[in-house]
Design a protein around this motif. Sequence first.
Motif, PDB file in Angstrom:
ATOM      1  N   GLY A  78      55.113  46.475 -15.708  1.00 46.42           N
ATOM      2  CA  GLY A  78      55.734  45.459 -15.269  1.00 46.42           C
ATOM      3  C   GLY A  78      55.341  44.427 -16.070  1.00 46.42           C
ATOM      4  O   GLY A  78      54.485  44.318 -16.877  1.00 46.42           O
ATOM      5  N   ILE A  79      56.258  43.170 -15.936  1.00 47.56           N
ATOM      6  CA  ILE A  79      56.060  42.085 -16.842  1.00 47.56           C
ATOM      7  C   ILE A  79      56.065  40.862 -15.685  1.00 47.56           C
ATOM      8  O   ILE A  79      57.384  40.837 -14.853  1.00 47.56           O
ATOM      9  CB  ILE A  79      56.783  42.002 -18.109  1.00 47.56           C
ATOM     10  N   ALA A  80      55.247  39.880 -15.847  1.00 51.24           N
ATOM     11  CA  ALA A  80      55.571  38.770 -15.082  1.00 51.24           C
ATOM     12  C   ALA A  80      55.035  37.444 -15.683  1.00 51.24           C
ATOM     13  O   ALA A  80      54.271  37.331 -16.383  1.00 51.24           O
ATOM     14  CB  ALA A  80      54.842  38.939 -13.775  1.00 51.24           C
ATOM     15  N   GLY A  81      55.552  36.194 -15.294  1.00 55.47           N
ATOM     16  CA  GLY A  81      55.046  35.096 -15.729  1.00 55.47           C
ATOM     17  C   GLY A  81      55.964  33.740 -15.162  1.00 55.47           C
ATOM     18  O   GLY A  81      56.810  34.074 -14.422  1.00 55.47           O
ATOM     19  N   THR A  82      55.308  32.574 -15.471  1.00 54.45           N
ATOM     20  CA  THR A  82      56.082  31.295 -15.214  1.00 54.45           C
ATOM     21  C   THR A  82      56.207  30.456 -16.359  1.00 54.45           C
ATOM     22  O   THR A  82      55.657  31.135 -17.480  1.00 54.45           O
ATOM     23  CB  THR A  82      55.064  30.374 -14.204  1.00 54.45           C
ATOM     24  N   LEU A 104      52.080  34.883 -19.198  1.00 53.16           N
ATOM     25  CA  LEU A 104      52.586  36.070 -19.284  1.00 53.16           C
ATOM     26  C   LEU A 104      51.843  37.316 -19.388  1.00 53.16           C
ATOM     27  O   LEU A 104      50.892  37.281 -20.111  1.00 53.16           O
ATOM     28  CB  LEU A 104      53.700  36.179 -20.667  1.00 53.16           C
ATOM     29  N   SER A 105      52.170  38.241 -18.440  1.00 56.39           N
ATOM     30  CA  SER A 105      51.290  39.245 -18.562  1.00 56.39           C
ATOM     31  C   SER A 105      52.080  40.529 -18.438  1.00 56.39           C
ATOM     32  O   SER A 105      53.234  40.803 -18.001  1.00 56.39           O
ATOM     33  CB  SER A 105      50.375  39.358 -16.991  1.00 56.39           C
ATOM     34  N   SER A 160      48.244  39.885 -22.404  1.00 59.37           N
ATOM     35  CA  SER A 160      48.620  38.670 -21.779  1.00 59.37           C
ATOM     36  C   SER A 160      49.383  37.873 -23.014  1.00 59.37           C
ATOM     37  O   SER A 160      49.359  38.253 -24.086  1.00 59.37           O
ATOM     38  CB  SER A 160      47.519  37.903 -21.694  1.00 59.37           C
ATOM     39  N   GLY A 161      49.955  36.993 -22.618  1.00 62.11           N
ATOM     40  CA  GLY A 161      51.195  36.294 -23.501  1.00 62.11           C
ATOM     41  C   GLY A 161      51.309  34.697 -23.349  1.00 62.11           C
ATOM     42  O   GLY A 161      51.002  34.307 -22.292  1.00 62.11           O
ATOM     43  N   ALA A 162      51.661  34.078 -24.439  1.00 58.68           N
ATOM     44  CA  ALA A 162      52.012  32.631 -24.383  1.00 58.68           C
ATOM     45  C   ALA A 162      52.668  32.247 -25.751  1.00 58.68           C
ATOM     46  O   ALA A 162      52.779  33.120 -26.607  1.00 58.68           O
ATOM     47  CB  ALA A 162      50.682  31.820 -24.350  1.00 58.68           C
ATOM     48  N   GLY A 163      53.592  31.093 -25.637  1.00 58.74           N
ATOM     49  CA  GLY A 163      54.447  30.871 -26.548  1.00 58.74           C
ATOM     50  C   GLY A 163      55.512  30.012 -26.056  1.00 58.74           C
ATOM     51  O   GLY A 163      55.875  29.754 -24.996  1.00 58.74           O
ATOM     52  N   MET A 204      56.221  33.722 -30.224  1.00 61.60           N
ATOM     53  CA  MET A 204      55.288  34.203 -29.100  1.00 61.60           C
ATOM     54  C   MET A 204      53.989  34.945 -29.717  1.00 61.60           C
ATOM     55  O   MET A 204      53.973  35.522 -30.719  1.00 61.60           O
ATOM     56  CB  MET A 204      55.935  35.146 -28.165  1.00 61.60           C
ATOM     57  N   ARG A 205      52.927  34.893 -28.912  1.00 62.35           N
ATOM     58  CA  ARG A 205      51.914  35.320 -29.230  1.00 62.35           C
ATOM     59  C   ARG A 205      51.256  36.190 -28.120  1.00 62.35           C
ATOM     60  O   ARG A 205      50.952  35.936 -26.964  1.00 62.35           O
ATOM     61  CB  ARG A 205      50.610  34.598 -29.461  1.00 62.35           C
TER      62      ARG A 205
END
Length: 682
Positions: free
Chosen positions: A526-530, A543-544, A553-556, A567-568
């Motif tokens: 699964g992947i989820a985020g706002t 982002l997870s 986990s992710g951000a960008g 994105m990282r």
Amino acid sequence: MRWVWRALAGLAVLVLILVIGVMLIPTERIARLAADQFEKATGRALHIEGEVSPRFWPVLGIKTGPVTIANAAWSDSATPLFAADSVTIELSASALLGGDVKILGIASQRPRLQLERSKSGEANWEFQPEPVATPDGAGDTAPAVNAPAGPTAFTLERGLISGATLRYIDHGTGQDLVLDGVDAEISIPDFTGPFTLNARAVASGQPLSISAEGGVFSAFADGRVVPLTLDLTIGQNRIGFVGRGGWAPRAAEGALTASLSDIPALGAALGTAVSAPPTGFGADRLSVTGQVMLDEKGALYLRGAEIIADNNRLLGDLDLSQGEARPKISGNLRADALEFAGLAGGGGSPGPGGGAAGGMQARGWPRDHIDVSALGLVDANISLAANSVDLGVVKFGETRFMLTVDRARAVFDLRQLAAYGGAVSGEFVVNGRGGLSVGGNLSLVGLDVAPLMQDLAGWDRMITKASLNLKFLGVGNSIDEIMRSLKGDGSLTLGKGELRGLDIAGMLRRLDTSYVGEGQKTIFDGIAGTFTILDGNLTTSDLSLVAPYLTASGAGRIGLGDRDLDMRLRPTAFPGGGEGTGGVMVPLRITGSWADPTYRLDLEAIAREKMEAEAKAAEERLKQEAKEAEARAKAELEAKLKSELGIEAAAEESLQDAAKRRAREAVSQEAGRLLEGILGGN
């Protein structure tokens, strides 16, 4: 309008008086007599200037000088209702001797006609005769208006208008339409039989022609409904009607056929600038057929309608009524498959890297101008049901929505919208007021990501189901401008699936970015985020991703306008997974264009984070050592105080409090000894 026909008949009858009178009476008196009779019949002043000349050969007739008919009293225009340099009327002498009025021909030189409708709906071509005094009692008279009567019987073999100018002004709607070069011919061979009208003109540079055939002219002149056939052409557009019609009150019913393949010409003729519609809306072909009805308020009802717009075919019922500022269309339509690829620009043709039908460029969005000027022509309230809809960029399955158009702003209320194995609901808005903007509040549930991303961006590496909540707004006259201006927010949830072309776990195990390409993939649970959107850039910070052998986990940023990303991801491989990764955590940087992204392990970030971790550990060690030193010093102090001063701290008592307590006890003991000595001395 009944009085128009009465005036025509009255004018013809006056010709006989004029022909006979010119031989006996001066022409000025003849003209004045004719004008008086016309005004009594219509309530309008008739002015005849110059000489009135009789004609005896080859037919009986009369020719006047300049003629004008006064405008309505409520009109503030100085222009008369009708003006001509001259009028010629020819009659059959033998018919007149038999008591009939048989007009062989009516012709006018350079006629000018100005038709006006007031804000309250009055028409200046509707005549009201002068009231006639009738006896009332002995010698007294009281004014009374004659009851309407049928028009005087007459025939007209050929009526001609050449080089006329016709202007129509509607003070209620502001419409001002001018027809130049009007050539018309009307024929009424039998007053109780059929009649024909053929006319040509130019409206705002567009050629216009009309042919009409009606039955029972006497009934039509009296305003009643009669069989009627109309054929109207404007530019390359053609509108036909076969049925019945009348004008007092206005009414019609019959079969309508319309071929509207030249919308700009139609708009120009009506005084409105309209661009050609995009593909799917009638760029090459637009036709309308059905049974039409017109009521006395001017509302049109189209039943059993069939609308062909390029390759699209719609069926249903439509109503057209006159609103305060513009017409309004209401109705229900249904269709099988609808293709509106022209909305996406690029001609609706697929482009490299742009999906099966999206027309996308590999490194950019279409920059074709999107024209929504047609939204300002009418208001609308239409429900539409279709088995499928292709918008060029995306495709939908079974579709049910309500379309509302108000002052060039269209709102699509999505009641049912099947898309990519899932469903879409919410509201989508196209606003054409002062430019173009699009926005919406949408909920997408269970969509197949691979075909969706293939249509949107020519990218199909994500195999999963997605749910998305999205609020957005974009401004611009092309898809490229809209995507670069987008703003909004939302949330995304992806179910179990796989990311093809990238093996994140393999990169972590080997610290090698070569785990990219065919045959490589990352399986996830699964992947989820706002996210938020501003100026065409989507940003996320939470982002997870959860996968069988790793978490991340992710951000960008994802550039929706520039079609790029930065994105990282911070993936961590679980210990013992496969080859035993031992909990390796290596940041992964993904940059570049959507079409050709670059993957690299962020080793600098690893070193930086290691240094930060060591510095933090050293700080914690120093803090711990300081605490231990403080504890040792405290213990030594307690022991010294106990041995030298007898101070011993009780439980939960500080050394300072213990010292104060011990001092108080000592003072108290010494005070007691002094008091005993004093008392004992007495």
